[in-house]
Design an enzyme around this catalytic site. Structure first.
Site, short mmCIF file in Angstrom:
data_model
loop_
_atom_site.label_atom_id
_atom_site.label_comp_id
_atom_site.label_asym_id
_atom_site.label_seq_id
_atom_site.Cartn_x
_atom_site.Cartn_y
_atom_site.Cartn_z
N TRP A 1 51.47 -27.11 -156.27
CA TRP A 1 50.27 -26.40 -155.72
C TRP A 1 50.40 -25.45 -154.45
O TRP A 1 49.55 -24.77 -154.21
CB TRP A 1 48.99 -27.01 -155.57
CG TRP A 1 49.31 -28.47 -154.71
CD1 TRP A 1 49.52 -29.77 -155.06
CD2 TRP A 1 49.44 -28.33 -153.31
NE1 TRP A 1 49.71 -30.33 -153.99
CE2 TRP A 1 49.64 -29.92 -152.87
CE3 TRP A 1 49.42 -27.60 -152.24
CZ2 TRP A 1 49.76 -30.18 -151.55
CZ3 TRP A 1 49.54 -27.87 -150.86
CH2 TRP A 1 49.66 -29.37 -150.56
N ASN A 2 51.64 -25.63 -153.77
CA ASN A 2 51.56 -25.06 -152.37
C ASN A 2 52.06 -23.49 -152.70
O ASN A 2 51.57 -22.65 -151.45
CB ASN A 2 52.49 -25.84 -151.46
CG ASN A 2 53.95 -26.19 -151.92
OD1 ASN A 2 54.12 -25.95 -152.98
ND2 ASN A 2 54.86 -26.49 -151.20
N GLY B 1 48.60 -35.28 -163.62
CA GLY B 1 50.13 -35.92 -163.86
C GLY B 1 50.11 -37.20 -164.92
O GLY B 1 50.96 -37.14 -165.77
N PRO B 2 49.25 -38.28 -164.61
CA PRO B 2 49.28 -39.01 -165.80
C PRO B 2 48.99 -38.96 -167.12
O PRO B 2 49.47 -39.85 -168.16
CB PRO B 2 48.04 -40.07 -165.33
CG PRO B 2 47.60 -39.68 -163.99
CD PRO B 2 48.04 -38.30 -163.79
N GLU C 1 57.33 -37.18 -144.66
CA GLU C 1 56.94 -35.67 -145.03
C GLU C 1 55.41 -35.69 -144.89
O GLU C 1 54.71 -36.22 -145.60
CB GLU C 1 57.40 -35.48 -146.21
CG GLU C 1 57.18 -33.82 -146.68
CD GLU C 1 57.77 -33.42 -147.92
OE1 GLU C 1 57.88 -32.04 -148.25
OE2 GLU C 1 57.47 -34.06 -148.85
N LYS D 1 53.39 -27.02 -167.13
CA LYS D 1 52.31 -27.55 -166.56
C LYS D 1 52.12 -27.27 -165.06
O LYS D 1 52.81 -27.50 -164.15
CB LYS D 1 52.29 -29.21 -166.59
CG LYS D 1 51.05 -29.86 -166.26
CD LYS D 1 51.20 -31.28 -165.77
CE LYS D 1 51.15 -31.26 -164.33
NZ LYS D 1 49.94 -31.02 -163.62
N ALA E 1 49.66 -27.16 -161.44
CA ALA E 1 49.29 -28.06 -160.71
C ALA E 1 47.89 -28.28 -161.15
O ALA E 1 47.15 -26.81 -160.89
CB ALA E 1 49.65 -27.87 -159.24
N GLU F 1 63.26 -30.76 -157.57
CA GLU F 1 63.37 -29.92 -156.22
C GLU F 1 62.14 -30.73 -155.32
O GLU F 1 61.09 -30.81 -155.68
CB GLU F 1 63.01 -28.58 -156.19
CG GLU F 1 63.37 -27.82 -154.78
CD GLU F 1 62.04 -27.71 -153.73
OE1 GLU F 1 62.14 -28.70 -152.96
OE2 GLU F 1 61.27 -26.76 -154.35
N LEU F 2 62.69 -31.59 -154.47
CA LEU F 2 61.59 -32.60 -153.97
C LEU F 2 61.43 -32.42 -152.38
O LEU F 2 61.51 -31.26 -152.03
CB LEU F 2 62.27 -33.91 -154.37
CG LEU F 2 62.61 -34.30 -155.77
CD1 LEU F 2 63.36 -35.58 -155.92
CD2 LEU F 2 61.62 -34.07 -156.77
N GLY F 3 60.93 -33.53 -151.81
CA GLY F 3 60.58 -33.53 -150.36
C GLY F 3 61.71 -33.38 -149.35
O GLY F 3 62.79 -33.37 -149.54
N CYS G 1 58.20 -27.74 -148.17
CA CYS G 1 58.85 -29.01 -148.27
C CYS G 1 59.82 -28.99 -147.18
O CYS G 1 60.62 -29.67 -147.01
CB CYS G 1 59.36 -29.32 -149.66
SG CYS G 1 60.00 -27.93 -150.41
#
Length: 550
Positions: free
Chosen positions: A217-218, A274-275, A448, A241, A243, A317-319, A351
């Protein structure tokens, strides 16, 4: 892993953490890019000489953009969710509903994957000449440029980022990225490989198939481009998908893609949580590859779901908890401004933010005084107002999370130099916050935060700061500010991070690869390296009879 655990973690973070934006963003946000008349030109509110809490919170500007696309896009058509359910997307300035969007779940993912599979196996897209695919992508980029005002307004409304940032930096970068990947479409090819015997050997680079993509979402539009651009250039079909916090712009640009001539079923957009939607996409047996940008915790779940289903390849691509190292020879005024930008850009929701500011002991005290003064000058308020630098956090969950980390910093005896509280009484605004006397073992130096909280740490020498900078589970990015080329070279090789910025920060050209070491991810986005995520390599070997040469 229990279903309850997956549901809880995915609901909290499936589209949480993400990346930065264009190579011109730094100049825009730092005020080095002249923007005279932008607000008047595009019909957005007048600039403010001084921010006013009442004006910001009681009279938010309503952007002149129509919300026309709130349904799921499956097989080229906007359709309701199978369940008929919708969810609200909120204005982070006020917490009020902007629109209700179709809520996709497992059944909708199944429908979207079926459409993408048919488009890949039977449709024209992978069989189309690479040149024609390129032309469609270029036509799409032209349509985005024609609709740039509406898209920037919608991005700001749904996300809370400054309008001028969206308009003058992120949307142009979006267009640039699609020009870049359109240029790659007809330049993807294999090799002829010499063999030890009489055989002809060639490699073919083939599209991987149906790509599942989950974006955060950022930076909703930029992450759309980072994911969709290379996948389409390689000839794949997509189920994306978006956000749940920011679903509106992906639907808008997907409509423009079809206007540009994209065949039905090639790009499918499912809005949802997400779920349900996210987990269904990651574990789907007919998805050939999954790409995710978000938190490290959720990345682990994505990897597990992919492995337990059909062992589909995964890029993540993570934190991050990026160090920004300011050496003793630094021009302090420039260093303060750059460190401020590195952390506070995009409300701190980045991030690769320079969230651990290491300052040499010889300039430490002067730096803190000037960093505090700069933070106190930062303008916070309605992001549609021209002079505003900082808008709200994305939602109440992120807002509370950031305030919780601020309390942790205070409780652990870091010195709160400024900020630390909510701004106003409406929406999700937080004061620009600066901590000094931060120790490596404090949560604000380890986790983070993803918000406007700068942590300043003192160091003595290069070897020490490299060791401390690397003492983290993350390795996404790092920054170094020095006038000494030897120091720059030593640090750029010693820091274990996917990107090291020297005397700059958040420079994101279309061709520069981006990704992380350690728990900051797997694989690279952007540039030529990103194409590898969406290709299979096939070796073709055949015998040669009486060859003239080998």
């Amino acid at each position: 892993m229990a279903a309850r655990r997956i549901s809880t973690m995915l609901s909290r973070s499936l589209s949480l953490t993400s990346s930065a934006s264009s190579f011109v963003i730094q100049r825009t946000v730092l005020g080095l890019l002249e923007l005279k008349g932008v607000g008047r030109r595009y019909g957005i509110g007048r600039g403010m000489q001084k921010f006013s809490t009442a004006a910001v919170l009681e009279e938010p500007i309503t952007p002149p953009v129509q919300i026309n696309y709130t349904k799921l896009l499956i097989n080229g058509q906007f359709v309701d969710s199978a369940s008929g359910k919708t969810f609200p997307t909120l204005d982070p300035r006020t917490g009020e509903v902007i629109a209700h969007v179709a809520e996709g779940d497992k059944e909708d993912i199944n429908r979207a994957v079926s459409a993408a599979r048919k488009a890949f196996d039977e449709g024209p897209w992978p069989k189309m000449s690479a040149y024609e695919r390129s032309r469609i992508m270029l036509r799409f980029a032209d349509l985005v440029e024609k609709n740039i005002k509406e898209l920037a307004q919608l991005e700001t409304w749904d996300n809370g980022k400054p309008y001028q940032q969206a308009l003058t930096a992120e949307l142009p970068m979006f267009v640039r990225l699609f020009h870049y990947y359109a240029g790659w479409a007809d330049k993807i090819h294999g090799m002829t490989v010499p063999a030890d015997g009489p055989h002809h050997v060639q490699t073919l680079h083939e599209p991987i198939g149906v790509a599942g993509q989950i974006i955060p979402w950022n930076f909703p539009l930029l992450m759309f481009a980072w994911k969709v651009g290379p996948a389409l250039a390689c000839g794949n079909t997509i189920v994306l998908k978006s956000a749940e916090q920011t679903p509106l712009t992906a639907l808008y640009v997907a409509k423009l893609f079809h206007e540009a001539g994209l065949p039905e079923g090639v790009l499918n957009i499912v809005s949802g949580y997400g779920p349900t939607a996210g987990a269904a996409l990651a574990s789907h047996m007919d998805v050939d590859k999954i790409a995710f940008t978000g938190s490290t915790e959720t990345g682990k779940i994505i990897l597990e779901l992919a492995a337990k289903s059909n062992l589909k390849p995964v890029t993540l691509e993570l934190g991050g908890k990026s160090p920004f190292i300011i050496c003793e020879d630094a021009d302090i005024d420039r260093a303060v401004e750059l460190a401020h930008f590195a952390l506070f850009f995009n409300q701190g929701q980045c991030c690769c933010a320079g969230s651990r500011t290491f300052v040499h002991e010889k300039i430490h005290d002067e730096f803190i005084a000037k960093a505090k003064a700069r933070a106190l000058k930062r303008t916070v308020g309605d992001p549609f107002k021209k002079e505003i630098e900082q808008g709200p956090q994305i939602d109440s969950e992120q807002f509370q999370k950031v305030l919780g980390y601020i309390k942790s910093g205070i409780d652990s005896n870091a010195t709160l130099e400024c900020g630390g509280e909510r701004f106003g009484s409406k929406g999700y605004f937080i004061q620009p916050t600066v901590f000094s006397n931060v120790k490596d073992n404090m949560l604000i130096a380890q986790d983070e935060i993803f918000g406007p909280v700068q942590s300043i740490l003192k160091f003595k020498d290069i070897d020490e700061v490299i060791r401390r900078a690397n003492a983290t589970r993350y390795g996404l990015a790092a920054g170094v500010f020095t006038s000494n080329i030897d120091t720059a070279n030593t640090m750029s090789r010693g820091l274990r991070a996917g990107t090291v910025w020297v005397n700059c920060f958040d420079v994101f050209d279309a061709g520069i690869p981006f990704g992380g070491y350690k728990m900051s991810g797997i694989g690279r986005e952007k540039g030529a390296y990103s194409l590898n995520n969406y290709l299979q390599v096939k070796a073709v070997v055949s015998p040669l009879k009486n060859p003239a040469w080998l």
